[in-house]
Write an enzyme that holds these catalytic residues in place. Structure first.
Site, short mmCIF file in Angstrom:
data_model
loop_
_atom_site.label_atom_id
_atom_site.label_comp_id
_atom_site.label_asym_id
_atom_site.label_seq_id
_atom_site.Cartn_x
_atom_site.Cartn_y
_atom_site.Cartn_z
NE ARG A 239 0.02 1.46 3.43
CZ ARG A 239 0.91 2.39 3.66
NH1 ARG A 239 2.19 2.04 3.82
NH2 ARG A 239 0.62 3.65 3.73
N GLY A 240 0.19 2.42 -0.11
CA GLY A 240 0.94 3.66 -0.26
C GLY A 240 1.06 3.95 -1.75
CB ALA A 241 0.20 6.96 -3.73
NE ARG B 61 -6.26 0.74 -1.81
CZ ARG B 61 -5.65 1.30 -0.77
NH1 ARG B 61 -4.35 1.16 -0.61
NH2 ARG B 61 -6.33 2.04 0.08
CD GLN C 168 -3.49 2.47 6.78
OE1 GLN C 168 -4.11 2.82 7.78
NE2 GLN C 168 -4.09 2.24 5.63
CG ASP D 42 -3.33 8.01 -1.46
OD1 ASP D 42 -3.26 8.48 -0.31
OD2 ASP D 42 -2.97 6.86 -1.77
CG ASN E 222 -2.69 11.50 2.65
OD1 ASN E 222 -2.11 10.63 2.00
ND2 ASN E 222 -2.40 11.74 3.91
CE LYS E 223 -5.45 5.45 4.45
NZ LYS E 223 -6.39 4.60 3.68
O1 MRU Z 1 -4.71 3.08 2.16
P1 MRU Z 1 -3.24 3.33 2.11
O2 MRU Z 1 -2.50 2.80 3.27
O3 MRU Z 1 -2.65 2.91 0.78
O4 MRU Z 1 -3.11 4.92 2.17
C1 MRU Z 1 -1.84 5.50 2.08
C2 MRU Z 1 -1.86 6.98 2.20
O5 MRU Z 1 -2.87 7.61 2.34
C3 MRU Z 1 -0.53 7.65 2.08
O6 MRU Z 1 -0.47 8.80 2.85
C4 MRU Z 1 -0.29 8.03 0.61
O7 MRU Z 1 -0.51 6.93 -0.23
C5 MRU Z 1 1.08 8.54 0.39
S1 MRU Z 1 2.31 7.29 0.54
C6 MRU Z 1 3.82 7.98 0.19
#
Ligand code: MRU
Length: 355
Positions: free
Chosen positions: A49-51, A92, A203, A244, A254-255
Site C-alpha cells: 500500500r501507499g501510492a 484501488r 497505518q 494519493d 490522502n488517508k
Molecule cells: O490506504 P493506504 O495505506 O494505501 O493509504 C496511504 C496513504 O494515504 C498515504 O499517505 C499516501 O498513499 C502517500 S504514501 C507515500
C-alpha cells in the site's frame, strides 16, 4: 533503510517480493508474487500500500502477467498486456500512481513494438521489465529529493505530526512525508514525531511507528482524536502528510482524517505540508471534487482486530481517503521544488520539471 518494501528477483521470468504490511508490526514476513493475481490481491488487501509503492508494484505486476505472453506474437502480446493493466487498475481507485505507472508501461511497450516490429516477445518483455526497474529507481531518487527539499522545514527541536504511513513502506525509497525526517536525522537535527494511529487500519500505529522507531527517531503514537488537543497545547510545530492524488489546483486526496487535521492546523496556525512526487499529481482533474474516493468494507470499522465493536445491522461509513483543499496547505514538497504558491500555473510548471 534495512528493509525493502518491494523488489524484483530474477529476469523476465522472475518474481516480485513484498513485505506483507498487513502483519506488521507483529510479524515481518514477505509475499512472493509469481503471478498477477497474487499482486492484485496484495494491493487490494493492503499488503502492499501507499501510492508510490502501488505504482512501482503495478509496473512489476505487468512483468508478472507477461510471463503468459512468451509464445504470443507482438500484437497478441500487446492485447495481453492491456488486459493485465486493466485488471491491475481495478485494484484501488484513488492513488493515481497506479494508473500513471501502468500508462508508462503501456506507452513503452507500444513504442517498442512500433520501432521493432520483428522483435521476439522476450525482447518486449525485457523492455517492459527495464521500464519497471526505471520506475522503481526513479521513485527511490524522488524520495531522496523530497527529503532534500523538505529538510529546511524541520528546525532543531521541531515537534512534527504525521498521519497514516507515507514512509519507506509506502514507496520504493525512503518515503515522501517521512523523507525530510530521515534527511533531518542524517543532518543531525534533533526533532520528535507524533504519529496519528490512523483508524481504521492503523497505518500510523502499525507501520509509521515501526519504521521511525527502528530508525532511532523519537516517536510517539496518539489516537486520531487526540491531535487537536495536542495542537491546542502548542505541542505541534508542523504537520507533514503524503498524498494519493493531487488535482491541478492543489486539492489533495490522502488517508481519511487528513482533511480534519488540515482544518485543525489552520485553526491553530500550524504549517501543514504535503509531500509527494510529481507522479502523484493528476493535472487532468481541475479540482479535488473530481478525485475518486475508495469506499472500503464496513468490516474494517465494525471490527477492531477480530473483535466486533458495532452491533449487527448498523450502517458503516468507510471512505479510505478524503480531500484537503489547497487553501489549507502551506506548501507541497515535491522532488523538483517546494511549491509555496499553490496555484494551477505553478503546479503545472513544477510537475513539468519533474516528469
Ligand atoms: O490506504 P493506504 O495505506 O494505501 O493509504 C496511504 C496513504 O494515504 C498515504 O499517505 C499516501 O498513499 C502517500 S504514501 C507515500
Amino acid at each position: 533503510m534495512k528493509f525493502q518494501t518491494l523488489h524484483w528477483q530474477g529476469g523476465i521470468d522472475g518474481q516480485l517480493i513484498l513485505i506483507d504490511q498487513r502483519r506488521l508490526p507483529n510479524e515481518f514476513s514477505e509475499i512472493v508474487c509469481s503471478d498477477i493475481e497474487t499482486l492484485y490481491d496484495s494491493i487490494k488487501t493492503l499488503a502492499l500500500r501507499g501510492a508510490p509503492a502501488i505504482g512501482v508494484g503495478a509496473a512489476y505486476g505487468v512483468c508478472l502477467h507477461m510471463k503468459g505472453a512468451a509464445a504470443l506474437s507482438l500484437q497478441e502480446a500487446i492485447v495481453h498486456l492491456n488486459k493485465g493493466a486493466d485488471y491491475l487498475s481495478s485494484s484501488r481507485p484513488t492513488a493515481v500512481n497506479l494508473f500513471w505507472a501502468l500508462e508508462r508501461i503501456k506507452n513503452t511497450a507500444n513504442e517498442f513494438v512500433r520501432r521493432n516490429p520483428e522483435a521476439s516477445c522476450d525482447k518486449l518483455r525485457e523492455c517492459i521489465l527495464s521500464e519497471a526497474k526505471k520506475i522503481d529507481s526513479q521513485d527511490k531518487q524522488m524520495c531522496n529529493n523530497i527529503g532534500h527539499n523538505g529538510l529546511e522545514l524541520i528546525k532543531p527541536n521541531s515537534k512534527i505530526l504525521t498521519h497514516c504511513n507515507a514512509g519507506a513502506l509506502a514507496t520504493a525509497g525512503v518515503g515522501t512525508a517521512l523523507a525530510p525526517m530521515y534527511a533531518a536525522q542524517r543532518a543531525g537535527v534533533n526533532f520528535k514525531v507524533y504519529v496519528d494511529e490512523t483508524r481504521p487500519l492503523l497505518q500510523g500505529a502499525r507501520l509509521t511507528s515501526w519504521e521511525l522507531s527502528r530508525s532511532g527517531i523519537d516517536t510517539t503514537v496518539l489516537c486520531d482524536n487526540m491531535a487537536g488537543w495536542l495542537m491546542s497545547k502548542g505541542e505541534i510545530d508542523l504537520i507533514i502528510v503524503g498524498a494519493d492524488r493531487i488535482a491541478a489546483n492543489g486539492d489533495t486526496a490522502n488517508k481519511i482524517g487528513t482533511y480534519s487535521l488540515s482544518v485543525l492546523a489552520k485553526h491553530h496556525n500550524i504549517p501543514f505540508y504535503v509531500a509527494a512526487p510529481t507522479s502523484t499529481f493528476d493535472l487532468s482533474l481541475e479540482n479535488g471534487t473530481l478525485i475518486p474516493i475508495e469506499q472500503r468494507s464496513g468490516l474494517e470499522v465494525s471490527c477492531f482486530s477480530e473483535t466486533q465493536t458495532v452491533p449487527d445491522g448498523v450502517d458503516i461509513f468507510n471512505p479510505a481517503f478524503d480531500v484537503t483543499p489547497a487553501a489549507n496547505i502551506t506548501a507541497i514538497i515535491t522532488e523538483s521544488a517546494l511549491i509555496e504558491d499553490i496555484s494551477k500555473k505553478e503546479i503545472a510548471r513544477v510537475v513539468d520539471l519533474g516528469l
